[in-house]
Design a protein around this motif. Structure first.
Motif, PDB file in Angstrom:
ATOM      1  N   VAL A   1      54.256  -7.500  67.399  1.00  9.86           N
ATOM      2  CA  VAL A   1      54.488  -8.307  66.208  1.00  9.86           C
ATOM      3  C   VAL A   1      54.240  -9.766  66.552  1.00  9.86           C
ATOM      4  O   VAL A   1      54.736 -10.274  67.559  1.00  9.86           O
ATOM      5  N   GLN A   2      53.464 -10.419  65.703  1.00  7.05           N
ATOM      6  CA  GLN A   2      53.231 -11.851  65.888  1.00  7.05           C
ATOM      7  C   GLN A   2      53.376 -12.580  64.563  1.00  7.05           C
ATOM      8  O   GLN A   2      52.935 -12.088  63.522  1.00  7.05           O
TER       9      GLN A   2
ATOM     10  N   PHE B   1      53.878  -5.842  56.423  1.00  2.00           N
ATOM     11  CA  PHE B   1      54.246  -7.136  55.843  1.00  2.00           C
ATOM     12  C   PHE B   1      54.803  -6.998  54.439  1.00  2.00           C
ATOM     13  O   PHE B   1      55.796  -7.633  54.100  1.00  2.00           O
TER      14      PHE B   1
ATOM     15  N   GLN C   1      52.504 -16.403  63.154  1.00  2.00           N
ATOM     16  CA  GLN C   1      51.805 -17.638  63.483  1.00  2.00           C
ATOM     17  C   GLN C   1      52.034 -18.631  62.359  1.00  2.00           C
ATOM     18  O   GLN C   1      51.480 -18.485  61.278  1.00  2.00           O
TER      19      GLN C   1
ATOM     20  N   ARG D   1      46.892 -10.815  52.477  1.00  2.00           N
ATOM     21  CA  ARG D   1      46.573 -11.624  53.656  1.00  2.00           C
ATOM     22  C   ARG D   1      47.664 -11.586  54.714  1.00  2.00           C
ATOM     23  O   ARG D   1      47.564 -12.269  55.736  1.00  2.00           O
ATOM     24  N   ASN D   2      48.728 -10.801  54.470  1.00  2.00           N
ATOM     25  CA  ASN D   2      49.867 -10.755  55.402  1.00  2.00           C
ATOM     26  C   ASN D   2      50.370 -12.151  55.739  1.00  2.00           C
ATOM     27  O   ASN D   2      50.666 -12.470  56.905  1.00  2.00           O
ATOM     28  N   THR D   3      50.480 -12.973  54.736  1.00  2.00           N
ATOM     29  CA  THR D   3      50.847 -14.371  54.950  1.00  2.00           C
ATOM     30  C   THR D   3      51.938 -14.797  53.979  1.00  2.00           C
ATOM     31  O   THR D   3      51.886 -14.469  52.786  1.00  2.00           O
TER      32      THR D   3
ATOM     33  N   ALA E   1      51.309 -16.475  59.182  1.00  2.00           N
ATOM     34  CA  ALA E   1      50.468 -15.282  59.222  1.00  2.00           C
ATOM     35  C   ALA E   1      51.127 -14.247  60.122  1.00  2.00           C
ATOM     36  O   ALA E   1      51.450 -14.530  61.274  1.00  2.00           O
ATOM     37  N   ALA E   2      51.327 -13.056  59.592  1.00  2.00           N
ATOM     38  CA  ALA E   2      52.022 -11.998  60.316  1.00  2.00           C
ATOM     39  C   ALA E   2      51.062 -10.882  60.705  1.00  2.00           C
ATOM     40  O   ALA E   2      50.120 -10.572  59.978  1.00  2.00           O
ATOM     41  N   SER E   3      51.326 -10.285  61.852  1.00  2.00           N
ATOM     42  CA  SER E   3      50.580  -9.110  62.283  1.00  2.00           C
ATOM     43  C   SER E   3      51.538  -8.166  62.991  1.00  2.00           C
ATOM     44  O   SER E   3      52.561  -8.587  63.543  1.00  2.00           O
ATOM     45  N   GLY E   4      51.206  -6.889  62.952  1.00  2.00           N
ATOM     46  CA  GLY E   4      52.017  -5.897  63.653  1.00  2.00           C
ATOM     47  C   GLY E   4      53.204  -5.390  62.881  1.00  2.00           C
ATOM     48  O   GLY E   4      54.027  -4.649  63.431  1.00  2.00           O
TER      49      GLY E   4
END
Length: 119
Positions: free
Chosen positions: A1-2, A28, A4, A74-76, A22-25
């Motif tokens: 999980v990140q 969202f 930014q 955009r997972n943001t 901005a999210a990843s993993g």
């Protein structure tokens, strides 16, 4: 999980900034996203909570000036900050968590972005 975070900077009182996270993993769209801020010597303060359905809650000090939103495609997550005041100066963090068990969770934090408001 990140996570930014970006978008901080120096602005004059009365100005605006928009923070992004901005999210990843993570899934969202299903996660609550929070925005915190911290000034040196003080505990981290919850500024806004953005629910998975899009509704949001704010601490009293920023109600009517800050708006949290999300773009699930955009997972943001975003924090639009208007009519900024010098007391809004802080490092801003995005935050979320994932349940790791029935009653346990793991927290994730962005790296923080500095917001400085000059008078």
């Amino acid at each position: 999980v990140q996570l930014q975070a970006s978008g901080g900077g120096l602005v004059q009182a009365g100005g605006s900034l928009r923070l992004s996270c901005a999210a990843s993993g993570i899934n969202f769209a299903s996660n609550r996203m929070n925005w915190y801020r911290q000034v040196p010597g003080k505990p981290r303060e919850l500024v806004a909570s953005l629910m998975s359905g899009g509704s949001s809650n704010y601490t009293e000090a920023v109600k009517g000036r800050f708006t949290a939103s999300r773009d699930n495609a955009r997972n943001t997550a975003y924090l639009q900050m208007d009519r900024l005041q010098p007391e809004d100066t802080a490092v801003y963090y995005c935050h979320t968590w994932i349940m790791t068990g029935w009653t346990t969770k793991r927290d994730y934090w962005g790296q923080g972005t500095q917001v400085t408001v000059s008078s």
